[in-house]
Design an enzyme around this catalytic site. Structure first.
Site, PDB file in Angstrom:
ATOM      1  N   THR A  88       2.823 122.971 119.122  1.00 24.39           N
ATOM      2  CA  THR A  88       1.938 124.008 119.850  1.00 24.39           C
ATOM      3  C   THR A  88       1.040 123.106 120.891  1.00 24.39           C
ATOM      4  OG1 THR A  88       1.897 125.615 118.050  1.00 24.39           O
ATOM      5  CG2 THR A  88      -0.091 125.351 119.243  1.00 24.39           C
TER       6      THR A  88
ATOM      7  N   TYR B 196       2.719 132.672 122.002  1.00 28.45           N
ATOM      8  CA  TYR B 196       3.047 131.495 122.574  1.00 28.45           C
ATOM      9  C   TYR B 196       4.515 130.764 122.464  1.00 28.45           C
ATOM     10  CZ  TYR B 196       2.047 128.571 118.966  1.00 28.45           C
ATOM     11  OH  TYR B 196       1.992 127.878 117.750  1.00 28.45           O
TER      12      TYR B 196
ATOM     13  N   SER C 269       8.157 122.524 115.745  1.00 28.23           N
ATOM     14  CA  SER C 269       8.775 121.596 114.559  1.00 28.23           C
ATOM     15  C   SER C 269       9.144 122.286 113.525  1.00 28.23           C
ATOM     16  CB  SER C 269       7.384 120.617 114.206  1.00 28.23           C
ATOM     17  OG  SER C 269       6.730 121.367 113.191  1.00 28.23           O
TER      18      SER C 269
ATOM     19  N   THR D  34       3.153 121.174 114.226  1.00 27.21           N
ATOM     20  CA  THR D  34       2.263 121.080 112.719  1.00 27.21           C
ATOM     21  C   THR D  34       2.819 121.680 111.574  1.00 27.21           C
ATOM     22  OG1 THR D  34       0.986 123.267 112.980  1.00 27.21           O
ATOM     23  CG2 THR D  34      -0.119 121.171 113.897  1.00 27.21           C
ATOM     24  N   ASP D  35       3.968 122.495 111.962  1.00 29.21           N
ATOM     25  CA  ASP D  35       4.577 123.228 110.830  1.00 29.21           C
ATOM     26  C   ASP D  35       5.304 122.044 109.822  1.00 29.21           C
ATOM     27  OD1 ASP D  35       4.028 125.548 111.800  1.00 29.21           O
ATOM     28  OD2 ASP D  35       5.852 125.961 112.484  1.00 29.21           O
TER      29      ASP D  35
ATOM     30  N   LYS E 140      -0.043 121.144 105.570  1.00 28.40           N
ATOM     31  CA  LYS E 140      -0.651 122.257 106.173  1.00 28.40           C
ATOM     32  C   LYS E 140      -1.106 123.329 105.272  1.00 28.40           C
ATOM     33  CE  LYS E 140       0.328 124.919 110.341  1.00 28.40           C
ATOM     34  NZ  LYS E 140       1.143 125.502 111.124  1.00 28.40           N
TER      35      LYS E 140
ATOM     36  N   GLU F 141       5.644 122.123  79.773  1.00 29.78           N
ATOM     37  CA  GLU F 141       6.354 123.281  78.863  1.00 29.78           C
ATOM     38  C   GLU F 141       7.765 123.248  79.073  1.00 29.78           C
ATOM     39  OE1 GLU F 141       4.548 127.220  79.415  1.00 29.78           O
ATOM     40  OE2 GLU F 141       3.220 125.982  80.814  1.00 29.78           O
TER      41      GLU F 141
HETATM   42  N1  ASP Z   1       5.571 126.096 115.288  1.00 26.70           N
HETATM   43  C1  ASP Z   1       4.708 125.135 115.715  1.00 26.70           C
HETATM   44  C2  ASP Z   1       5.355 123.719 115.395  1.00 26.70           C
HETATM   45  O1  ASP Z   1       5.239 123.359 114.277  1.00 26.70           O
HETATM   46  C3  ASP Z   1       3.147 125.125 115.262  1.00 26.70           C
HETATM   47  C4  ASP Z   1       2.233 124.218 115.862  1.00 26.70           C
HETATM   48  O2  ASP Z   1       2.570 123.112 116.345  1.00 26.70           O
HETATM   49  O3  ASP Z   1       1.033 124.298 115.304  1.00 26.70           O
HETATM   50  O4  ASP Z   1       5.876 123.255 116.436  1.00 26.70           O
END
Ligand code: ASP
Length: 349
Positions: free
Chosen positions: A33, A46, A79, A112-113, A185, A306
């Site tokens: 992103t 986006y 990602s 971020t994924d 995340k 358990e």
């Molecule tokens: N879908 C995006 C990625 O992981 C989300 C991000 O970068 O925040 O590339």
């Protein structure tokens, strides 16, 4: 020498020695992103990974105040498309760069994924004490109040900081520094998406001012038992998500499709629906390594139970979340299929 010449000489000397004193940071861009674009500043939809690293860097000229920067594009993806091939390429390149005397640290621009998975992977396979910092953004580059530029500025500051050495890969997001093994995340869209639920962040970075408060103790980088040099491909490891009224069908499918390992995101303390447990026991009997993790998001499955792991042949993930447990199991299986040895990796890495 005339006065003016002398002044010019001294100025040149000071400026060039200041430039020489700046750390050399290498940026490897993979997309995300932070490299995303949208039709307008208020558009929620986006496309990730659409701007090149040059575009991202030109939006933050202040980076040059912190370090001498070089950059390279490894991939340009969201990602969620991360795969073994890019991981191998990235880890090899990070390793190669960090052996160079004129590279003081590496920053990886990443979506971020799956940032936490890449961070943990790099932390386990790269043999270097130098800083390895992953950074991304929750808001795309065209968005109002995009978080990418300041996150990137802070990531460079961390990579340029001597205190970031010997800490394994780090994730810098939203003014926080997290250790690769611990970070996850935790939110779909909020800029405060990253947290380390079991241990907390290890430092902060505010407009480039870096402070560390803790260091990770589990084995990473130079102490890790894994080395990118030994890795060419990875065995298949699947994650199965436990739930009420579960069944064993997905376990059977994973085995049929050739999984060498299964991480189960069990309920609570890694608990399993009876039919799922039976299917996993059968898989384990057939030689598939089964690791119990938890879908709760924090806590260890290795301390009390358990589930009769000894009888069923299951291993436990300690406090790794399922996606991190998958990374470690994949690396463990590339070395051995000995269950005791694999369990020992989970207790130490
Ligand atoms: N879908 C995006 C990625 O992981 C989300 C991000 O970068 O925040 O590339």
């Amino acid at each position: 020498m005339g006065l003016l010449k002398k002044f010019a000489f001294i100025t040149f000397f000071i400026v060039s020695s200041l430039a020489a004193a700046k750390p050399n940071i290498y940026i490897l861009a993979t997309g995300g992103t932070i490299a995303g674009s949208s039709a307008s500043a208020t558009e929620g939809n986006y496309t990730a990974g659409s701007k090149g690293i040059e575009d991202i860097l030109s939006a933050v000229p202040q980076l040059g105040d912190l370090a001498t920067i070089k950059s390279e594009q490894i991939s340009n993806i969201g990602s969620q498309e991360m795969n073994d091939e890019i991981w191998l390429k990235l880890a090899n390149r990070v390793s190669e760069l960090l052996t160079k005397n004129d590279v003081d640290g590496v920053v990886i621009v990443h979506g971020t994924d799956t940032m936490e998975e890449t961070a943990y992977f790099l932390s386990l396979v790269v043999k270097s004490k130098k800083p390895i910092v992953l950074v991304g953004a929750m808001r795309n580059a065209d968005s109002m109040s995009a978080d990418g530029p300041l996150n990137l500025y802070n990531a460079i500051a961390v990579a340029a900081d001597k205190n970031a050495r010997e800490k394994g890969a780090l994730v810098v997001m939203n003014d926080e520094i997290h250790a690769a093994r611990e970070v996850t995340k935790t939110n779909t869209t909020n800029v405060a998406a990253f947290a380390s639920p079991n241990s907390g962040k290890i430092g902060t970075v505010n407009y480039g001012v870096v402070n560390f408060y803790m260091a990770p103790l589990r084995k990473h980088t130079v102490a890790s038992e894994f080395n990118i040099k030994d890795l060419k491909a990875f065995p298949r490891v699947d994650i199965i998500y436990g739930h009420a009224q579960d069944n064993g069908d997905l376990v059977d499918a994973a085995v049929q499709k050739g999984a060498k390992g299964i991480v189960v995101a069990g309920m609570g303390n890694g608990n399993l629906y009876p039919d799922t447990e039976a299917a996993l026991a059968k898989a384990s009997e057939a030689g598939v390594i089964v690791v119990r993790s938890s879908r709760t998001g924090s806590g260890s499955t290795s301390v009390s139970s358990e589930v009769d792991d000894a009888k069923l042949g299951f291993l436990t993930a300690d406090n790794l979340n399922p996606q991190k447990a998958r990374v470690l199991l994949m690396l463990a299986l590339s070395k051995t299929s000995d269950k005791a040895k694999i369990q020992s990796f989970f207790a130490t890495h």
